[in-house]
Design a protein around this motif. Structure first.
Motif, PDB file in Angstrom:
ATOM      1  N   LYS A 124      38.454  -6.910  50.533  1.00 15.86           N
ATOM      2  CA  LYS A 124      38.296  -8.399  50.711  1.00 15.86           C
ATOM      3  C   LYS A 124      39.358  -9.114  50.510  1.00 15.86           C
ATOM      4  N   LYS A 143      41.720 -12.105  52.790  1.00 14.12           N
ATOM      5  CA  LYS A 143      41.830 -13.119  52.111  1.00 14.12           C
ATOM      6  C   LYS A 143      43.424 -13.447  51.962  1.00 14.12           C
ATOM      7  N   LYS A 180      44.638 -17.658  40.794  1.00 14.12           N
ATOM      8  CA  LYS A 180      44.250 -17.212  42.132  1.00 14.12           C
ATOM      9  C   LYS A 180      43.741 -15.994  42.051  1.00 14.12           C
ATOM     10  N   LYS A 195      42.071 -14.407  39.885  1.00 15.66           N
ATOM     11  CA  LYS A 195      40.710 -14.471  39.118  1.00 15.66           C
ATOM     12  C   LYS A 195      39.745 -14.995  39.995  1.00 15.66           C
ATOM     13  N   ARG A 196      40.043 -16.142  40.633  1.00 13.16           N
ATOM     14  CA  ARG A 196      39.077 -16.974  41.652  1.00 13.16           C
ATOM     15  C   ARG A 196      38.734 -15.887  42.820  1.00 13.16           C
ATOM     16  N   ASP A 197      39.810 -15.411  43.458  1.00 15.78           N
ATOM     17  CA  ASP A 197      39.638 -14.377  44.526  1.00 15.78           C
ATOM     18  C   ASP A 197      38.729 -13.097  44.180  1.00 15.78           C
ATOM     19  N   GLU A 226      36.688 -12.892  41.934  1.00 19.56           N
ATOM     20  CA  GLU A 226      35.463 -13.141  41.543  1.00 19.56           C
ATOM     21  C   GLU A 226      34.522 -13.670  42.870  1.00 19.56           C
ATOM     22  N   GLU A 227      35.345 -14.170  43.674  1.00 22.66           N
ATOM     23  CA  GLU A 227      34.451 -14.397  44.982  1.00 22.66           C
ATOM     24  C   GLU A 227      34.227 -13.245  45.930  1.00 22.66           C
ATOM     25  N   ALA A 228      35.072 -12.107  45.738  1.00 27.21           N
ATOM     26  CA  ALA A 228      34.964 -10.810  46.484  1.00 27.21           C
ATOM     27  C   ALA A 228      33.475 -10.302  45.728  1.00 27.21           C
ATOM     28  N   ALA A 278      31.069 -11.560  44.252  1.00 33.39           N
ATOM     29  CA  ALA A 278      29.834 -12.208  44.530  1.00 33.39           C
ATOM     30  C   ALA A 278      29.298 -12.138  45.749  1.00 33.39           C
ATOM     31  N   GLU A 279      30.021 -11.414  46.793  1.00 36.89           N
ATOM     32  CA  GLU A 279      29.572 -11.177  48.202  1.00 36.89           C
ATOM     33  C   GLU A 279      28.539 -10.103  48.122  1.00 36.89           C
ATOM     34  N   ARG A 327      27.525  -6.876  45.534  1.00 38.04           N
ATOM     35  CA  ARG A 327      26.316  -6.847  44.655  1.00 38.04           C
ATOM     36  C   ARG A 327      25.274  -5.790  44.979  1.00 38.04           C
TER      37      ARG A 327
END
Length: 346
Positions: free
Chosen positions: A75, A79, A290, A292-294, A296-298, A300-301, A305
């Motif tokens: 992911k 990105k 960046k 951390k944010r990216d 975390e977004e990965a 959360a998909e 999960r």
């Protein structure tokens, strides 16, 4: 099958243990976020990363941590517009992977996947480490946490943790439990259990986790702490049963398994493993933010999960400050257990 054993008789007063684990692991209460409005971080340089990224991991191919790292890497590659590869460097207590990371790029394009043993237990288990937690790593975020279960043979006479404790007290030094090494979360969690229950048991060490839980199934071991990933397959096959989960509440997918406290064990007994992504020290805050944010977004998909559920993992969101404080708390808890039990890997 080669194995060794050590008998442990010690006392210490820690109330909870977060394992872990793999690998971690002692449960600490949540650290509350600052209420004051914080300034927004500066945006990361638009060009970062400008070259391929490595996620170095001490975990072998095919396990839960490796599978989740590869999913995240895929992911991030899409990105970031750069290849993101997972490089497995198992063995040597994780030191092989850590050495590769220390010799790698310092611009954030070399990251490392570590667990609670590397970040919180080893500083107390080794008098001298080939790395410095404070100087070599900048922990970015935890990827997941997982709790551990008391596993026993399907035909075990124990119907509850209370039954296990009563038998251990009636037969001091005769009951045994297993783990895969000295100083791992399962070992340290079992040591804490002895202390909190006033019991004495034998620690049997196995080279492979598959051997360990097979020995639970055959009755060679009275019990072993195991996660959904390590013990779940035998449980689903009906080869072992789960007396309780060492968690503050029942876990998703195992709602029929009581907590240790519900099963007659000590209140507050927790064994948890967690896994994290770390970067080199000294990166610009915009870059670490960046990453951390990216990540975390990965995580959360939906497909990530699904991985969580299949491996028995739970999301473990933390701010940077919360995570630093959590690691410090974990280190203290591990240290208390290790020192009072006089455990050393040197």
């Amino acid at each position: 099958m080669h194995r060794t054993s050590t008998t442990t008789r010690r006392r210490f007063g820690a109330a909870t243990l977060a394992l872990a684990g793999a690998a971690a692991l002692w449960g600490a209460g949540p650290v509350h976020a600052q209420q004051a409005q914080q300034p927004q971080p500066a945006a990361a340089p638009a060009a970062w990363p400008t070259k391929p990224v490595r996620i170095i991991t001490p975990f072998p191919v095919g396990g839960g941590p490796d599978g989740l790292a590869r999913l995240v890497a895929d992911k991030l590659s899409r990105k970031w517009g750069q290849p993101v590869v997972v490089e497995n460097r198992p063995g040597g207590n994780g030191f092989i992977a850590i050495d590769a990371f220390k010799r790698g790029a310092k611009d954030g394009t070399d990251l490392i996947q570590l667990d609670n043993v590397h970040l919180a237990a080893y500083p107390s288990l080794f008098k001298k480490l080939p790395y410095d937690i404070d100087k070599d790593f900048d922990p970015i975020l935890p990827m997941f946490r997982t709790y551990f279960f008391f596993t026993v043979p399907t035909n075990s006479k124990y119907q509850s943790v209370a039954d296990l404790i009563a038998d251990a007290k009636a037969n001091p030094g005769k009951l045994n439990y297993g783990s895969w090494s000295v100083g791992n979360p399962v070992h340290l969690g079992s040591e804490l259990f002895e202390s909190m229950t006033g019991t004495q048991m034998e620690h049997v060490i196995y080279k492979e986790t598959t051997q360990l839980y097979t020995s639970v199934a055959t009755g060679e071991l009275a019990f072993a702490l195991g996660s959904s990933a390590t013990a779940g397959p035998l449980y689903r096959a009906g080869k072992i049963k789960l007396l309780a989960v060492a968690a503050p509440k029942r876990t998703v997918g195992y709602e029929n398994v009581p907590t240790v406290a519900e099963s007659g064990g000590p209140a507050g007994f927790e064994v948890i493993g967690w896994n994290a992504i770390a970067a080199p020290k000294g990166l610009p805050p915009a870059v670490t933010d960046k990453i951390k944010r990216d990540v975390e977004e990965a995580l959360a998909e939906p497909d990530a999960r699904e991985k969580f559920v299949s491996f028995g993992y739970e999301p473990f969101p933390q701010t940077r400050d919360q995570f630093r404080q959590f690691i410090a708390s974990e280190s203290k808890r591990f240290g208390d257990v290790i020192r009072k039990a006089n455990i050393s890997l040197d």
